[in-house]
Design an enzyme around this catalytic site. Structure first.
Site, PDB file in Angstrom:
ATOM      1  N   GLY A 272       7.480 -54.037  52.437  1.00  0.00           N
ATOM      2  CA  GLY A 272       6.651 -54.546  51.345  1.00  0.00           C
ATOM      3  C   GLY A 272       5.747 -53.416  50.907  1.00  0.00           C
ATOM      4  CB  CYS A 343     -23.056 -64.979  45.113  1.00  0.00           C
ATOM      5  SG  CYS A 343     -24.664 -65.421  45.720  1.00  0.00           S
TER       6      CYS A 343
HETATM    7  C1  LIG Z   1       8.829 -60.977  57.885  1.00  0.00           C
HETATM    8  C2  LIG Z   1       8.165 -59.843  57.215  1.00  0.00           C
HETATM    9  N1  LIG Z   1       8.917 -58.877  56.674  1.00  0.00           N
HETATM   10  C3  LIG Z   1       8.369 -57.836  56.030  1.00  0.00           C
HETATM   11  C4  LIG Z   1       7.011 -57.719  55.901  1.00  0.00           C
HETATM   12  C5  LIG Z   1       6.475 -56.555  55.149  1.00  0.00           C
HETATM   13  O1  LIG Z   1       5.607 -55.775  55.877  1.00  0.00           O
HETATM   14  P1  LIG Z   1       5.115 -54.430  55.255  1.00  0.00           P
HETATM   15  O2  LIG Z   1       4.441 -54.734  53.965  1.00  0.00           O
HETATM   16  O3  LIG Z   1       4.188 -53.856  56.260  1.00  0.00           O
HETATM   17  O4  LIG Z   1       6.319 -53.559  55.061  1.00  0.00           O
HETATM   18  C6  LIG Z   1       6.174 -58.692  56.463  1.00  0.00           C
HETATM   19  C7  LIG Z   1       4.712 -58.566  56.392  1.00  0.00           C
HETATM   20  O5  LIG Z   1       4.004 -58.698  57.358  1.00  0.00           O
HETATM   21  C8  LIG Z   1       6.763 -59.796  57.128  1.00  0.00           C
HETATM   22  O6  LIG Z   1       6.012 -60.756  57.673  1.00  0.00           O
END
Ligand SMILES: Cc1ncc(COP(=O)(O)O)c(C=O)c1O
Length: 423
Positions: A272, A343
């Site tokens: 991600g 706030c």
């Molecule tokens: C199942 C799973 N896959 C992939 C990711 C992506 O992680 P990252 O953004 O660190 O690559 C996450 C995020 O925690 C996740 O829970």
């Protein structure tokens, strides 16, 4: 290993587009995503058979569509994310699975969607096996295994070990196989994701755990997923993870499994942050500058309702100043604290884990200048809220020299939609 050079603290453009012009046309605070950076990060990972974008990091439809067009599959962790993947044009069927649902539970809507669209499920609990098997026997599934250890940039992003709720405990694989058999479900995949923002050493440990689990599941496995977790360099001098070395580790594991089983085994990666973090810039305007004793505060018009990582994790984001004129006028530096409008005293972008306020060296600025919070494209907009009845920011997708409005800023009507006063 390559390290990141010092980032500029004075910036007038993003993806070749003038920051004051973007702000004049779209207002602030506004997220801007540079598509080219996402494309470059996708290209870094091309050795893996399948890149599966963990859209939880940044799920705007323009981004999900962009990664799809660049041959990236997608992960969905909720019914809403399945719907986003469909809205962005993903098909439901195919090899590799275009969409995979990864979660520790099925809420009723997610189960219905997975059944209706025959979406491949990566199960994170034994109960999910029974719930899917009862309504859709005979399907292929993936097991998400908690290997008994984990690691993240913060304890809150560690998804392995005994304190984590994620995945199936590595000692429970046999029980899951028995349940799967009962429903005629076939385990074709094994997945491990030990945390977000992990380091290379911890990621590398997963390889051994994967090999052991796959041997236990047996020859039905045709796909292994290394999960996500790849870190990105937030601070000057941070090292870039060596993707070539990481791939080699996993490729060796995959090849050993394939030769033991006598059939090909697909290698997936599920990033991600790695794909979207560096593409994202949160453009804010400085609305007040004030001194509290020895401390100088730049107060901007974005708060933790727009970017929660600093208050949640003490996360560090690079920052730069853009003069209101849009001209680089070579300013001197000063130590400041950067805060938002909410706030709430925790509404500080320069803080350490535990809420301790820290100072940042930034160019001297005036009210009306812009402050850009960088590397904000993952776990940024997606974690926003309407706290203090603040609208969610606009999102711009910067591609081929143009700024496409990927999401309009919320209006007040958007904020109160669905609310009612009893008569
Ligand atoms: C199942 C799973 N896959 C992939 C990711 C992506 O992680 P990252 O953004 O660190 O690559 C996450 C995020 O925690 C996740 O829970």
């Amino acid at each position: 290993m390559a390290t990141v050079d010092q980032r500029p603290t004075l910036r007038t453009e993003i993806a070749g587009l003038s920051i004051p012009k973007l702000a004049a046309e779209h207002g602030t605070p506004t997220y801007a995503y540079d598509a080219q950076i996402i494309k470059d990060r996708i290209d870094d990972l091309k050795q893996f058979d399948v890149i599966r974008y963990a859209q939880k990091a940044c799920s705007n439809l323009a981004i999900v569509d962009f990664v799809r067009k660049n041959e990236v599959c997608v992960d969905a962790v909720s019914a809403g994310e399945i719907r986003r993947a469909l809205a962005a044009g993903y098909r439901t069927q195919g090899e590799p699975h275009p969409i995979v649902y990864t979660a520790d539970i099925f809420d009723r809507e997610a189960l219905e969607l997975c059944v209706e669209h025959n979406i491949h499920v990566n199960v994170g609990s034994a109960d999910m096996i029974d719930q899917l098997g009862e309504v859709a026997p005979g399907r292929n599934i993936t097991l998400r295994i908690n290997p008994g250890f984990g690691h993240g940039h913060s304890q809150k992003t560690n998804t392995g070990g005994e304190q984590s709720k994620h995945g199936i405990w590595h000692g429970d694989v046999n029980d899951c196989l028995i349940r799967a058999d009962r429903h005629n479900l076939v385990v074709t995949g094994v997945h491990m994701h030990i945390g977000s923002g992990t380091d290379f050493e911890h990621l590398a440990q997963v390889c051994g755990a994967m090999e052991k689990t796959v041997a236990e599941v047996g020859r039905t496995v045709n796909t292994i997923s290394a999960g996500g977790g790849l870190p990105i360099p937030y601070r000057d001098g941070d090292e870039r993870v060596d993707i070539g070395k990481y791939f080699e580790l996993w490729d060796r594991v995959r090849n050993r499994i394939a030769s033991n089983f006598g059939h090909q085994v697909r290698l997936e990666i599920e990033p991600g942050r790695y794909l979207s973090a560096e593409s994202g810039y949160l453009i804010t305007e400085i609305r007040a500058i004030k001194r509290m004793g020895d401390n100088l505060f730049y107060l901007v018009d974005a708060g933790f309702n727009n970017l929660a990582r600093p208050i949640l994790y003490g996360a560090y984001h690079p920052m730069s100043i853009c003069p209101a004129s849009g001209v680089d006028d070579n300013r001197s530096m000063q130590d400041v604290i950067v805060g938002g409008p909410l706030c709430e005293s925790g509404d500080i972008f320069t803080q350490e884990e535990g809420g301790f306020v820290s100072k940042r060296s930034l160019p001297v600025a005036n009210v009306g200048d812009f402050l850009v919070i960088e590397c904000a494209g993952s776990y940024g907009f997606v974690m926003s809220s309407n706290y203090n009845s603040k609208p969610m920011a606009a999102e711009l997708f910067l591609h081929n020299g143009e700024a496409f409005v990927a999401r309009k800023r919320q209006s007040f009507e958007d904020i109160i939609r669905g609310e009612a006063i009893p008569s």
